[in-house]
Design a protein around this motif. Structure first.
Motif, mmCIF file in Angstrom:
data_model
loop_
_atom_site.group_PDB
_atom_site.id
_atom_site.type_symbol
_atom_site.label_atom_id
_atom_site.label_comp_id
_atom_site.label_asym_id
_atom_site.label_seq_id
_atom_site.Cartn_x
_atom_site.Cartn_y
_atom_site.Cartn_z
ATOM 1 N N VAL A 223 12.910 -35.399 -80.993
ATOM 2 C CA VAL A 223 13.850 -36.523 -80.331
ATOM 3 C C VAL A 223 13.247 -37.839 -80.457
ATOM 4 N N ASP A 224 11.927 -37.801 -80.307
ATOM 5 C CA ASP A 224 11.225 -39.189 -80.316
ATOM 6 C C ASP A 224 11.130 -39.919 -81.872
ATOM 7 N N ARG A 225 11.155 -38.822 -82.771
ATOM 8 C CA ARG A 225 11.334 -39.379 -84.058
ATOM 9 C C ARG A 225 12.549 -39.700 -84.544
ATOM 10 N N ARG A 226 13.500 -39.152 -83.997
ATOM 11 C CA ARG A 226 15.009 -39.279 -84.414
ATOM 12 C C ARG A 226 15.401 -40.695 -83.696
ATOM 13 N N ALA A 227 14.865 -40.812 -82.592
ATOM 14 C CA ALA A 227 15.150 -42.195 -82.048
ATOM 15 C C ALA A 227 14.394 -43.433 -82.931
ATOM 16 N N ALA A 228 13.451 -43.218 -83.477
ATOM 17 C CA ALA A 228 12.720 -44.231 -84.113
ATOM 18 C C ALA A 228 13.741 -44.460 -85.359
ATOM 19 N N PHE A 229 14.216 -43.473 -86.251
ATOM 20 C CA PHE A 229 14.767 -43.470 -87.181
ATOM 21 C C PHE A 229 16.244 -43.838 -87.207
ATOM 22 N N MET A 230 16.810 -43.803 -85.873
ATOM 23 C CA MET A 230 18.444 -43.982 -85.834
ATOM 24 C C MET A 230 18.751 -45.200 -86.242
ATOM 25 N N PRO A 231 18.229 -46.147 -86.013
ATOM 26 C CA PRO A 231 18.968 -47.680 -86.852
ATOM 27 C C PRO A 231 18.938 -47.602 -88.198
ATOM 28 N N VAL A 232 18.171 -47.006 -88.927
ATOM 29 C CA VAL A 232 18.468 -46.611 -90.249
ATOM 30 C C VAL A 232 19.501 -45.680 -90.767
ATOM 31 N N TYR A 233 19.517 -44.270 -89.987
ATOM 32 C CA TYR A 233 20.481 -43.513 -90.181
ATOM 33 C C TYR A 233 21.892 -44.166 -89.902
ATOM 34 N N GLN A 234 22.232 -45.019 -88.991
ATOM 35 C CA GLN A 234 23.357 -45.503 -88.459
ATOM 36 C C GLN A 234 24.002 -46.317 -89.775
ATOM 37 N N LEU A 235 22.848 -47.223 -90.303
ATOM 38 C CA LEU A 235 23.311 -48.081 -91.359
ATOM 39 C C LEU A 235 23.738 -47.321 -92.534
ATOM 40 N N VAL A 236 23.129 -46.035 -92.641
ATOM 41 C CA VAL A 236 23.509 -45.454 -93.768
ATOM 42 C C VAL A 236 24.738 -44.682 -93.617
ATOM 43 N N GLU A 237 25.180 -44.403 -92.404
ATOM 44 C CA GLU A 237 26.292 -43.768 -91.932
ATOM 45 C C GLU A 237 27.352 -44.820 -92.256
ATOM 46 N N LEU A 238 27.222 -45.976 -92.140
ATOM 47 C CA LEU A 238 28.228 -47.200 -92.303
ATOM 48 C C LEU A 238 28.547 -47.599 -93.582
ATOM 49 N N GLY A 239 27.317 -46.753 -94.484
ATOM 50 C CA GLY A 239 27.609 -47.140 -95.936
ATOM 51 C C GLY A 239 26.882 -48.276 -96.386
ATOM 52 N N ASN A 240 26.083 -48.954 -95.608
ATOM 53 C CA ASN A 240 25.345 -50.120 -95.739
ATOM 54 C C ASN A 240 23.663 -49.892 -96.170
ATOM 55 N N ILE A 241 23.875 -49.164 -97.310
ATOM 56 C CA ILE A 241 22.397 -48.682 -98.089
ATOM 57 C C ILE A 241 21.617 -49.632 -98.150
ATOM 58 N N ARG A 242 21.927 -50.998 -98.856
ATOM 59 C CA ARG A 242 20.789 -51.959 -98.971
ATOM 60 C C ARG A 242 20.258 -52.344 -97.522
ATOM 61 N N LYS A 243 21.090 -52.740 -96.558
ATOM 62 C CA LYS A 243 20.377 -53.195 -95.134
ATOM 63 C C LYS A 243 19.502 -51.850 -94.671
ATOM 64 N N ALA A 244 19.907 -50.661 -94.987
ATOM 65 C CA ALA A 244 19.219 -49.696 -94.578
ATOM 66 C C ALA A 244 17.755 -49.647 -95.030
ATOM 67 N N ILE A 245 17.885 -49.930 -96.539
ATOM 68 C CA ILE A 245 16.488 -49.851 -97.216
ATOM 69 C C ILE A 245 15.550 -51.071 -96.466
ATOM 70 N N SER A 246 16.415 -52.244 -96.235
ATOM 71 C CA SER A 246 15.327 -53.504 -95.525
ATOM 72 C C SER A 246 15.080 -52.998 -94.254
ATOM 73 N N GLU A 247 15.809 -52.213 -93.567
ATOM 74 C CA GLU A 247 15.587 -51.844 -92.058
ATOM 75 C C GLU A 247 14.367 -50.781 -92.315
ATOM 76 N N ALA A 248 14.416 -49.973 -93.232
ATOM 77 C CA ALA A 248 13.408 -48.933 -93.233
ATOM 78 C C ALA A 248 12.063 -49.634 -93.712
ATOM 79 N N LYS A 249 12.121 -50.333 -94.465
ATOM 80 C CA LYS A 249 10.901 -51.349 -94.927
ATOM 81 C C LYS A 249 10.226 -52.073 -93.635
#
Length: 546
Positions: A133-159
């Motif tokens: 659960v702790d790991r999921r919480a950290a990654f959720m902002p990136v996952y949400q961007l992927v779900e919205l189809g905003n892959i470019r922004k997800a890559i920036s967020e992951a970086k």
């Protein structure tokens, strides 16, 4: 642990006592939104209705009635991932008391979030859940961007998250590489994996690097990376699958078969690997190995909610090649009896029946069955390109020329089939049907002329981007067509010159120039197009490589 009270959990276990124990353990973490599934089938039906945050899945599922046969947790996870019934952030924890190492490896290669060996304590289970659960919480902002189809922004967020969450820095880099890979930016993904490997020599990063090299058609380098990986990690199963595909890309079918056989010996429960082994074995003429593999596929998929009737067709094809009409008839009867009716089943039944009738010398009956199959293709969904190509060949064998041509034309016009115009012509040439190949060539010329006219109209109206899109669609169908290539290149250069430099489009222009040079170095427009490319580079301050 009151913060976990909003989590929903699906317990997948055929044993009522174990379900009760797990319920009590979860209750101690204030988790009360709990549902149950007694088999893989009921789990699939539950997940089709609503999502769950956590899935606790017993490895040995049986079939829900206490019997030992049925789909196991590994096969369920494979189905859920393949059919996208669970999200990347779904927590999937495998529970097993199985002592056989091959089964544990089989589960591990499908990368559940975690797996827990029984018997385990309440604290051990809740500790695994808390970590997930702790790991999921950290990654959720990136996952949400992927779900919205905003892959470019997800890559920036992951970086950015690599620096904000040093604990998960390597995993964020991995996600960034996977997202770049999904955009087909393979060179960039390759660089990320190389950075990870300089930081830490992780097996999955070597695999990611090999996948990038395979995608870039650097097959020998991919092969070297995978061989080194397996030398250090001989039970890293996904590496075997990619190594087999790499051998195939290099035309080394026998080597691909040996790699898959080695993998199946270590982890014998992965249905897709068994299917791949059967296909490669059949291609190499090893009918015995193909028969064994396809029989296992049919047996293991028996309890899946996603049974594929094409598996029966492949087994029938193998048995026909073996000359075993009795077994082939039995497989056909099993398909008719055990699979529910539907367009795909109708096509597959008719294809298999046609092969069997042809084997028995009943050409007229075979033609009738194959005609039914071709007619049913129109209302089918998700049939593989391989099955359709096999149907084309079967039609040619019984002189159903029109049906073969129509089906091939449909394949060629299906952007998802992967069949280019050149491929379509080659199928008929290889079958010794130059007349049909010539007819297909005429159809292709008509379609190319229509594409060129449509793109020219769009360009005349000032819609340069639409013209480029139209011509690129044509290139996907006919990548070597020397009418489309210069037209597409000219349209791209016009867009770059008028609307501004775009790096991906500039790279495509460079690729198409090289493609033209390889196919026709004396083409009358090549020098002018090259000069236009360099002119546009200079106009926008792009360095020109001599």
């Amino acid at each position: 642990m009151a913060e976990y009270s909003d989590l929903s959990v699906l317990i997948v276990d055929p044993n009522p006592g174990m379900r009760g124990n797990l319920h009590n353990m979860l209750s101690q973490a204030s988790i009360t939104r709990i549902d149950y599934a007694v088999s893989s089938g009921t789990a699939v039906r539950q997940l089709a209705k609503k999502p769950f945050d956590i899935i606790l899945c017993e490895y040995d599922l049986g079939n829900g009635s206490g019997d030992a046969n049925g789909q196991d947790g590994q096969q369920l996870l494979e189905d859920l991932r393949h059919h996208k019934l669970i999200t990347p952030w779904t927590i999937f924890i495998m529970l097993t008391s199985e002592g056989e190492y091959s089964k544990v490896i089989g589960a591990a290669e499908l990368t559940p979030t975690d797996y827990v060996l029984k018997p385990f304590t309440v604290d051990a289970l809740l500790q695994r859940i808390q970590r997930a659960v702790d790991r999921r919480a950290a990654f959720m902002p990136v996952y949400q961007l992927v779900e919205l189809g905003n892959i470019r922004k997800a890559i920036s967020e992951a970086k950015a998250s690599e620096e904000k969450n040093p604990r998960y820095a390597i995993e964020f880099a991995r996600l960034r590489a996977e997202l770049l890979f999904s955009l087909n930016e393979l060179a960039e993904a390759e660089m990320v994996y190389q950075w990870i490997l300089m930081t830490r020599p992780i097996a999955w990063a070597h695999l990611g690097l090999a996948r990038c090299r395979y995608g870039l058609e650097k097959y020998v380098e991919a092969q070297e990376t995978l061989n080194a990986l397996l030398g250090q990690n001989p039970r890293f199963m996904a590496a075997y699958d990619l190594l087999a595909r790499t051998h195939e890309a290099l035309g080394q079918q026998e080597a691909a078969k040996r790699v898959l056989e080695d993998a199946v010996a270590i982890s014998p429960h992965m249905v897709r690997r068994l299917r791949h082994l059967g296909e490669v074995a059949l291609e190499t003429g090893d009918v015995g190995a193909a028969e064994k593999a396809f029989k296992q596929v049919v047996a293991k998929a028996k309890y899946s909610e996603f049974r594929d009737p094409e598996d029966h067709v492949k087994l029938v094809k193998t048995l026909v090649k073996k000359g075993d009409a009795n077994q082939a008839s039995g497989v056909l009867r099993d398909m008719e009896r055990s699979l529910r009716g539907g367009p795909n089943v109708d096509v597959c039944r008719a294809v298999a029946a046609g092969m069997l009738q042809q084997m028995n010398g009943n050409t007229s009956a075979a033609a009738n069955e194959l005609t039914q199959a071709v007619n049913a293709v129109a209302s089918s969904r998700g049939l593989s390109t391989g099955l359709k190509l096999g149907l084309v060949q079967s039609c040619l064998d019984v002189k159903l020329d029109q049906q073969a041509s129509d089906l091939m034309l449909n394949l060629m016009n299906d952007t998802d089939s992967g069949i280019s115009m050149d491929d379509a012509v080659q199928v008929f040439e290889k079958a010794g049907r130059h007349d049909l190949a010539a007819g297909m060539g005429e159809q292709i010329k008509i379609q190319v002329d229509e594409l060129l006219a449509h793109a020219n109209e769009q360009r005349t109206q000032g819609d340069l981007r639409a013209a480029v899109d139209t011509l690129n669609a044509g290139l996907r169908k006919a990548p070597g067509n020397m009418a489309l290539l210069p037209a597409a290149l000219a349209a791209i250069l016009k867009q770059l010159d008028d609307l501004g430099w775009e790096a991906p489009l500039g790279e495509q222009a460079q690729y198409l120039l090289e493609r033209m040079r390889q196919l026709d170095p004396g083409h009358p427009t090549l020098d002018a197009l090259m000069e236009q490319y360099h002119h546009t580079q200079r106009k926008y301050g792009i360095s020109v490589v001599a």
